[in-house]
Design a protein around this motif. Structure first.
Motif, PDB file in Angstrom:
ATOM      1  N   ILE A 180       0.830  -1.201   0.000  1.00 28.36           N
ATOM      2  CA  ILE A 180       0.000   0.000   0.000  1.00 28.36           C
ATOM      3  C   ILE A 180       0.869   1.257   0.000  1.00 28.36           C
ATOM      4  N   GLY A 181       0.544   2.172  -0.928  1.00 30.28           N
ATOM      5  CA  GLY A 181       1.148   3.493  -0.934  1.00 30.28           C
ATOM      6  C   GLY A 181       0.093   4.525  -0.566  1.00 30.28           C
ATOM      7  N   LEU A 182       0.452   5.490   0.282  1.00 26.73           N
ATOM      8  CA  LEU A 182      -0.508   6.483   0.751  1.00 26.73           C
ATOM      9  C   LEU A 182      -0.103   7.883   0.282  1.00 26.73           C
ATOM     10  N   VAL A 183      -1.091   8.633  -0.190  1.00 24.51           N
ATOM     11  CA  VAL A 183      -0.867   9.986  -0.691  1.00 24.51           C
ATOM     12  C   VAL A 183      -1.941  10.910  -0.123  1.00 24.51           C
ATOM     13  N   THR A 184      -1.534  12.092   0.302  1.00 24.74           N
ATOM     14  CA  THR A 184      -2.485  13.136   0.677  1.00 24.74           C
ATOM     15  C   THR A 184      -2.313  14.289  -0.299  1.00 24.74           C
ATOM     16  N   TYR A 185      -3.418  14.709  -0.930  1.00 27.85           N
ATOM     17  CA  TYR A 185      -3.337  15.799  -1.899  1.00 27.85           C
ATOM     18  C   TYR A 185      -4.441  16.809  -1.631  1.00 27.85           C
TER      19      TYR A 185
END
Length: 270
Positions: free
Chosen positions: A230-235
């Protein structure tokens, strides 16, 4: 408001202060539905009235009573209000989201997807039983094995072989090369680099690299029986309430990005 009126407004319109986020129970599952994560083309075209409401007719000459269970067309959403129209086109106006079953429809769609019953999905034909080949009537006789005669080893053409400490011989290749694992595992740094490369390529339309605030690796997850890194990104995303942080999740399998989903709802991004 959406600028100039698009038609007659709801008679005695009721204001609501509820959030865009609501938890809905479907059988034994509970889903958290966040309307901010749904675009216009993700919403259903038909919803049902959950609470009795009146709409002014398009002619302006009266009102039409919509009772519970009445199907209406969902034209658009504006914050916590829905713009609806009767199926016969007689009346149109705004109602609070809670006046319809929109949250329930979205939760049911997620439940059906989890259960593998997505509408319009491909149907799998039942497997056909294997056909056994007919046994030969008169099987040929089995020949007796011929005894093998040991052949003396050929003399070595190179230099003398020296026994190594592991039981083999120096200069020989007695072991087959170890194959790489089928499910390639990325380090956190490789995982972040893979996500950045994917977003920079422009394949995902939901957000761009310059909108991203944080990139990081998350814990592995099992989704629908498949294990993913799992890769997590906040944009930062622009919504009707202004700029809002949104969390996204990359599902990575075998060193490749399988798909992107909204971290909260699990809905696939495009």
């Amino acid at each position: 408001m959406l600028g100039p009126s698009i038609g007659p407004m709801l008679v005695k319109e009721k204001k609501t202060t509820s959030s865009l986020v609501k938890k809905v129970k479907v059988q034994n599952a509970i889903y958290e539905i966040d309307l901010a994560e749904y675009r216009a083309d993700d919403l259903p075209t038909i919803v049902k009235i959950a609470k009795q409401v009146k709409l002014a007719t398009n002619s302006g000459e009266g009102v039409k009573m919509l009772t519970r269970g009445t199907e209406v067309k969902l034209l658009n959403r504006d914050g916590l209000e829905l713009i609806i129209e009767t199926t016969d086109g007689v009346a149109k106006g705004r109602v609070a989201v809670e006046t319809t079953d929109l949250y329930g429809v979205l939760a049911q769609a997620k439940f059906d997807k989890d259960a593998g019953k997505v509408a319009g999905g491909p149907t799998t034909a039942p497997p056909k039983p294997p056909v056994n080949p007919p046994a030969p009537v008169n099987p040929p006789p089995v020949a007796e094995p011929t005894p093998t005669v040991a052949t003396p080893p050929a003399p070595a053409t190179g230099g003398p072989m020296v026994a190594s400490g592991d039981g083999g011989t120096d200069g020989s290749d007695n072991s087959a090369p170890t194959p790489e694992p089928a499910d390639k595992k990325l380090s956190p740094e490789e995982l972040v680099a893979l996500m950045k490369k994917f977003i920079a390529a422009g394949t995902l339309k939901e957000f761009k690299p310059e909108q991203v605030v944080t990139w990081k690796a998350g814990e592995d997850e099992s989704i629908d029986g498949v294990n993913y890194q799992i890769g997590l990104v906040t944009y930062k995303a622009q919504t009707i309430f202004g700029e809002k942080p949104v969390n996204a999740k990359a599902l990575i399998k075998g060193g490749e990005v399988n798909r992107w989903v909204f971290a909260k709802s699990g809905m696939e991004m495009r």
